[in-house]
Design a protein around this motif. Structure first.
Motif, PDB file in Angstrom:
ATOM      1  N   GLY A 289       0.825  -1.181  -0.017  1.00 49.89           N
ATOM      2  CA  GLY A 289       0.015  -0.042   0.118  1.00 49.89           C
ATOM      3  C   GLY A 289       0.735   1.238  -0.076  1.00 49.89           C
ATOM      4  O   GLY A 289       0.325   2.298   0.232  1.00 49.89           O
ATOM      5  N   LEU A 290       2.205   1.165  -0.173  1.00 50.06           N
ATOM      6  CA  LEU A 290       3.003   2.394  -0.297  1.00 50.06           C
ATOM      7  C   LEU A 290       2.292   3.371  -1.673  1.00 50.06           C
ATOM      8  O   LEU A 290       2.223   3.020  -2.600  1.00 50.06           O
ATOM      9  CB  LEU A 290       4.449   2.182  -0.611  1.00 50.06           C
ATOM     10  CG  LEU A 290       5.515   3.131  -0.601  1.00 50.06           C
ATOM     11  CD1 LEU A 290       5.575   3.804   0.763  1.00 50.06           C
ATOM     12  CD2 LEU A 290       6.728   2.716  -1.136  1.00 50.06           C
ATOM     13  N   ASP A 291       2.109   4.414  -1.111  1.00 54.65           N
ATOM     14  CA  ASP A 291       1.494   5.561  -2.078  1.00 54.65           C
ATOM     15  C   ASP A 291       2.583   6.232  -2.884  1.00 54.65           C
ATOM     16  O   ASP A 291       3.505   7.055  -2.308  1.00 54.65           O
ATOM     17  CB  ASP A 291       0.521   6.519  -1.381  1.00 54.65           C
ATOM     18  CG  ASP A 291      -0.236   7.437  -2.313  1.00 54.65           C
ATOM     19  OD1 ASP A 291       0.162   7.404  -3.432  1.00 54.65           O
ATOM     20  OD2 ASP A 291      -0.977   8.275  -1.698  1.00 54.65           O
ATOM     21  N   ALA A 292       2.607   5.859  -4.275  1.00 58.87           N
ATOM     22  CA  ALA A 292       3.492   6.560  -5.159  1.00 58.87           C
ATOM     23  C   ALA A 292       3.443   7.977  -5.134  1.00 58.87           C
ATOM     24  O   ALA A 292       4.359   8.901  -5.351  1.00 58.87           O
ATOM     25  CB  ALA A 292       3.368   6.105  -6.564  1.00 58.87           C
ATOM     26  N   SER A 293       2.320   8.750  -4.895  1.00 52.49           N
ATOM     27  CA  SER A 293       2.144  10.026  -4.794  1.00 52.49           C
ATOM     28  C   SER A 293       2.533  10.734  -3.644  1.00 52.49           C
ATOM     29  O   SER A 293       2.533  12.032  -3.704  1.00 52.49           O
ATOM     30  CB  SER A 293       0.703  10.563  -5.212  1.00 52.49           C
ATOM     31  OG  SER A 293      -0.320   9.924  -4.064  1.00 52.49           O
ATOM     32  N   ALA A 294       2.759  10.133  -2.419  1.00 62.16           N
ATOM     33  CA  ALA A 294       3.023  10.818  -1.356  1.00 62.16           C
ATOM     34  C   ALA A 294       4.371  11.684  -1.459  1.00 62.16           C
ATOM     35  O   ALA A 294       4.492  12.489  -0.590  1.00 62.16           O
ATOM     36  CB  ALA A 294       3.123   9.746  -0.178  1.00 62.16           C
ATOM     37  N   GLY A 295       5.462  11.235  -2.123  1.00 67.69           N
ATOM     38  CA  GLY A 295       6.433  11.981  -2.122  1.00 67.69           C
ATOM     39  C   GLY A 295       7.435  11.659  -1.225  1.00 67.69           C
ATOM     40  O   GLY A 295       8.766  11.286  -1.405  1.00 67.69           O
ATOM     41  N   ARG A 296       7.039  11.714   0.028  1.00 67.94           N
ATOM     42  CA  ARG A 296       7.921  11.446   1.356  1.00 67.94           C
ATOM     43  C   ARG A 296       7.950   9.724   1.673  1.00 67.94           C
ATOM     44  O   ARG A 296       6.549   9.202   1.401  1.00 67.94           O
ATOM     45  CB  ARG A 296       7.639  12.123   2.481  1.00 67.94           C
ATOM     46  CG  ARG A 296       7.785  13.607   2.216  1.00 67.94           C
ATOM     47  CD  ARG A 296       9.187  14.084   1.989  1.00 67.94           C
ATOM     48  NE  ARG A 296       9.800  13.842   3.355  1.00 67.94           N
ATOM     49  CZ  ARG A 296      11.170  14.065   3.427  1.00 67.94           C
ATOM     50  NH1 ARG A 296      11.762  14.488   2.535  1.00 67.94           N
ATOM     51  NH2 ARG A 296      11.799  13.917   4.515  1.00 67.94           N
ATOM     52  N   ALA A 297       8.921   9.438   2.380  1.00 66.14           N
ATOM     53  CA  ALA A 297       8.719   7.988   2.815  1.00 66.14           C
ATOM     54  C   ALA A 297       9.894   7.653   3.868  1.00 66.14           C
ATOM     55  O   ALA A 297      10.693   8.546   4.205  1.00 66.14           O
ATOM     56  CB  ALA A 297       8.927   6.948   1.479  1.00 66.14           C
ATOM     57  N   CYS A 298       9.678   6.531   4.438  1.00 67.38           N
ATOM     58  CA  CYS A 298      10.824   6.052   5.430  1.00 67.38           C
ATOM     59  C   CYS A 298      11.242   4.743   5.034  1.00 67.38           C
ATOM     60  O   CYS A 298      10.754   3.869   4.712  1.00 67.38           O
ATOM     61  CB  CYS A 298      10.169   6.056   6.782  1.00 67.38           C
ATOM     62  SG  CYS A 298       9.302   7.330   7.631  1.00 67.38           S
ATOM     63  N   LEU A 299      12.589   4.566   5.351  1.00 71.75           N
ATOM     64  CA  LEU A 299      13.216   3.238   5.148  1.00 71.75           C
ATOM     65  C   LEU A 299      13.516   2.690   6.365  1.00 71.75           C
ATOM     66  O   LEU A 299      14.232   3.404   7.203  1.00 71.75           O
ATOM     67  CB  LEU A 299      14.685   3.486   4.194  1.00 71.75           C
ATOM     68  CG  LEU A 299      15.294   2.413   4.026  1.00 71.75           C
ATOM     69  CD1 LEU A 299      15.677   2.301   2.531  1.00 71.75           C
ATOM     70  CD2 LEU A 299      16.739   1.937   4.901  1.00 71.75           C
ATOM     71  N   MET A 300      13.089   1.553   6.714  1.00 71.91           N
ATOM     72  CA  MET A 300      13.279   0.737   8.037  1.00 71.91           C
ATOM     73  C   MET A 300      14.106  -0.484   7.715  1.00 71.91           C
ATOM     74  O   MET A 300      13.975  -1.123   6.969  1.00 71.91           O
ATOM     75  CB  MET A 300      11.740   0.402   8.385  1.00 71.91           C
ATOM     76  CG  MET A 300      11.945  -0.272   9.954  1.00 71.91           C
ATOM     77  SD  MET A 300      12.302  -2.017   9.878  1.00 71.91           S
ATOM     78  CE  MET A 300      11.064  -2.835   9.137  1.00 71.91           C
ATOM     79  N   VAL A 301      15.077  -0.355   8.767  1.00 72.47           N
ATOM     80  CA  VAL A 301      15.811  -1.652   8.731  1.00 72.47           C
ATOM     81  C   VAL A 301      16.150  -2.127   9.982  1.00 72.47           C
ATOM     82  O   VAL A 301      16.361  -0.988  11.022  1.00 72.47           O
ATOM     83  CB  VAL A 301      17.449  -1.271   7.861  1.00 72.47           C
ATOM     84  CG1 VAL A 301      18.135  -0.119   8.562  1.00 72.47           C
ATOM     85  CG2 VAL A 301      18.227  -2.519   8.017  1.00 72.47           C
ATOM     86  N   ARG A 302      16.066  -3.088  10.477  1.00 71.62           N
ATOM     87  CA  ARG A 302      16.321  -3.820  11.708  1.00 71.62           C
ATOM     88  C   ARG A 302      17.774  -3.573  12.140  1.00 71.62           C
ATOM     89  O   ARG A 302      18.684  -3.884  11.365  1.00 71.62           O
ATOM     90  CB  ARG A 302      16.028  -5.232  11.844  1.00 71.62           C
ATOM     91  CG  ARG A 302      14.253  -5.231  11.623  1.00 71.62           C
ATOM     92  CD  ARG A 302      13.567  -4.461  12.702  1.00 71.62           C
ATOM     93  NE  ARG A 302      12.004  -4.975  12.015  1.00 71.62           N
ATOM     94  CZ  ARG A 302      10.908  -4.481  12.880  1.00 71.62           C
ATOM     95  NH1 ARG A 302      11.265  -3.445  14.004  1.00 71.62           N
ATOM     96  NH2 ARG A 302       9.824  -4.499  12.755  1.00 71.62           N
ATOM     97  N   PRO A 303      17.984  -3.480  13.406  1.00 73.36           N
ATOM     98  CA  PRO A 303      19.467  -3.316  14.055  1.00 73.36           C
ATOM     99  C   PRO A 303      20.358  -4.755  13.706  1.00 73.36           C
ATOM    100  O   PRO A 303      21.573  -4.315  13.441  1.00 73.36           O
ATOM    101  CB  PRO A 303      19.215  -3.132  15.534  1.00 73.36           C
ATOM    102  CG  PRO A 303      17.934  -2.512  15.597  1.00 73.36           C
ATOM    103  CD  PRO A 303      16.948  -3.040  14.673  1.00 73.36           C
ATOM    104  N   GLU A 304      19.932  -5.854  13.510  1.00 74.14           N
ATOM    105  CA  GLU A 304      20.453  -6.766  13.514  1.00 74.14           C
ATOM    106  C   GLU A 304      20.947  -7.051  11.976  1.00 74.14           C
ATOM    107  O   GLU A 304      21.790  -7.753  11.706  1.00 74.14           O
ATOM    108  CB  GLU A 304      19.780  -8.105  13.985  1.00 74.14           C
ATOM    109  CG  GLU A 304      18.537  -8.382  12.981  1.00 74.14           C
ATOM    110  CD  GLU A 304      17.189  -7.802  13.898  1.00 74.14           C
ATOM    111  OE1 GLU A 304      16.152  -8.218  13.524  1.00 74.14           O
ATOM    112  OE2 GLU A 304      17.353  -7.103  14.602  1.00 74.14           O
ATOM    113  N   HIS A 305      20.353  -6.193  11.045  1.00 77.33           N
ATOM    114  CA  HIS A 305      20.392  -6.222   9.688  1.00 77.33           C
ATOM    115  C   HIS A 305      21.491  -5.126   9.504  1.00 77.33           C
ATOM    116  O   HIS A 305      22.330  -5.039   8.124  1.00 77.33           O
ATOM    117  CB  HIS A 305      19.318  -5.966   8.800  1.00 77.33           C
ATOM    118  CG  HIS A 305      18.510  -7.272   9.005  1.00 77.33           C
ATOM    119  ND1 HIS A 305      17.220  -7.085   8.637  1.00 77.33           N
ATOM    120  CD2 HIS A 305      18.829  -8.584   9.157  1.00 77.33           C
ATOM    121  CE1 HIS A 305      16.534  -8.230   8.971  1.00 77.33           C
ATOM    122  NE2 HIS A 305      17.333  -9.142   9.097  1.00 77.33           N
TER     123      HIS A 305
END
Length: 397
Positions: A289-305
């Motif tokens: 459901g990531l909205d292509a028109s939102a413009g802004r986003a967050c990248l999430m990565v877990r500490p163990e990675h």
């Protein structure tokens, strides 16, 4: 306790359906259009911060509270006109709710007495139930003579002694110490499987939900944000709230640099998107459901990675400075400062810690950190208020 004669696993048959249920108190919505389908024999946890609607949902299923709108059906039967005592649902509370003037056996026998079960049959059922929870020798004691864990076992035996096929459990282990909670977690799951009962379990403890559940429904502000297996929720959160509530996470904000044309390729692989940040452009798996028109986003990565050292060709990477390293026994927690981003956290395995407990890392060391593209998830950017409330809820436990 004798071994159960049968052992069941969750099936595909729909058993409990909550459809579009809402409930408000004083004009404020406690549960907002919640829908949930649970299979027979499934163990489903409702997980979320205090006040998110978990217990209110449980109370409506039990019949302690009526929904303002929506329907609840059990085994295909609409429960709207079925009173609480005729729903044949077992309920276990955090405070045990035992009768202090009754013995253990009398407490367990109470629901049988209310249903008019003959005395000899009731006595047989009570003995069997107490054996299953390891309390047969305590049948003549009063609740005050038992430990907290033993009292909770009595409450559990009382909940299933009359043959209920659905158990509702509202933070039943919250008052117990960690070690005892872990023991009872295993016992409850084993008992549910051996009896073939369906369980809806309310908790705000992530580890408890992960350890016990077939699926977990994440609640936030009266709504279910995402439901799935613990592994799916942790590895592929659908929202920023789920990402930050389910375990520790590194969140990097930026602008969407590329958006997939569809939800995945022909083989069903998830789409890969890029996020442009002050520290560079990083790619990750697009959340549902990531909205292509939102413009802004967050990248999430877990500490163990988040790995420390020379990155392989093609892996997302950035320069960082070590702020500190903490030895935690089974792992090493490293705090890293990344220009333009702020702080990232890395968790290394215990073997990486070395004899000095810090893998030779010292504050001020310049390092390179990296992760694999498929280990990062790109999410819609929640507002600052959403993120702040999320972190506050996590801190509150």
């Amino acid at each position: 306790m004798g071994e159960p004669t049968t052992q069941t696993t969750p099936g595909d048959a729909e058993f409990l359906r909550v459809n579009g249920v809402t409930k408000s108190f004083g004009g404020a919505p406690a549960v907002d259009d919640v829908s949930l389908t649970i299979a027979e024999g499934e163990f489903v946890s409702l997980l979320g911060p205090s006040g998110s609607g978990k217990t209110t949902t449980l109370q409506m299923i039990a019949g302690f509270s009526d929904p303002d709108s929506g329907t609840i059906a059990l085994g295909g039967r609409d429960l709207a006109s079925v009173p609480t005592h005729k729903r044949d649902i077992g309920v276990v509370f955090q405070n045990y709710a035992l009768f202090p003037h009754m013995t253990v056996a009398q407490n367990v026998a109470f629901p049988l007495k209310m249903r008019g079960v003959p005395r000899r049959e009731a006595e047989s059922r009570v003995r069997a139930a107490l054996e299953q929870v390891h309390l047969a020798k305590f049948s003549d004691r009063k609740p005050a003579q038992l430990s907290g864990g033993q009292q909770q076992r009595v409450a559990l035996a009382r909940a299933f002694v009359f043959g209920a096929k659905l158990l509702l459990m509202d933070e039943p282990l919250g008052a117990l110490d960690k070690k005892l909670r872990e023991v009872l977690q295993e016992e409850i799951v084993h008992l549910a499987r051996s009896l073939g009962v369906t369980v809806v379990y309310v908790t705000h403890d992530q580890e408890e939900a992960l350890a016990m559940s077939d699926r977990i429904a994440i609640y936030n502000e009266g709504r279910i944000e995402q439901i799935g297996s613990g592994r799916d929720l942790y590895a592929r959160p659908a929202t920023l709230f789920v990402a930050t509530f389910m375990g520790e996470s590194n969140i990097v904000r930026g602008a969407l640099a590329a958006v997939p044309s569809g939800s995945g390729d022909a083989a069903g692989a998830p789409g890969i998107v890029s996020v442009e940040t002050p520290a560079g452009v990083f790619a990750g798996v697009a959340s549902e459901g990531l909205d292509a028109s939102a413009g802004r986003a967050c990248l999430m990565v877990r500490p163990e990675h988040v790995r420390i050292g020379e990155a392989p060709v093609g892996a997302p990477r950035t320069a960082a400075t070590v702020r500190g390293a903490t030895y935690l026994g089974s792992s090493l927690r490293v705090s890293l400062e990344v220009p333009g981003i702020g702080t990232l956290t890395s968790r290394q395995s215990e073997s990486a810690a070395g004899p000095d407990g810090n893998a030779g890392l010292r504050p001020g060391d310049a390092v390179e950190v990296w992760w694999r593209t498929e280990e990062a998830v790109v999410l819609a950017e929640g507002g600052e208020a959403t993120l702040t409330s999320t972190l506050s809820a996590v801190a509150a436990g």
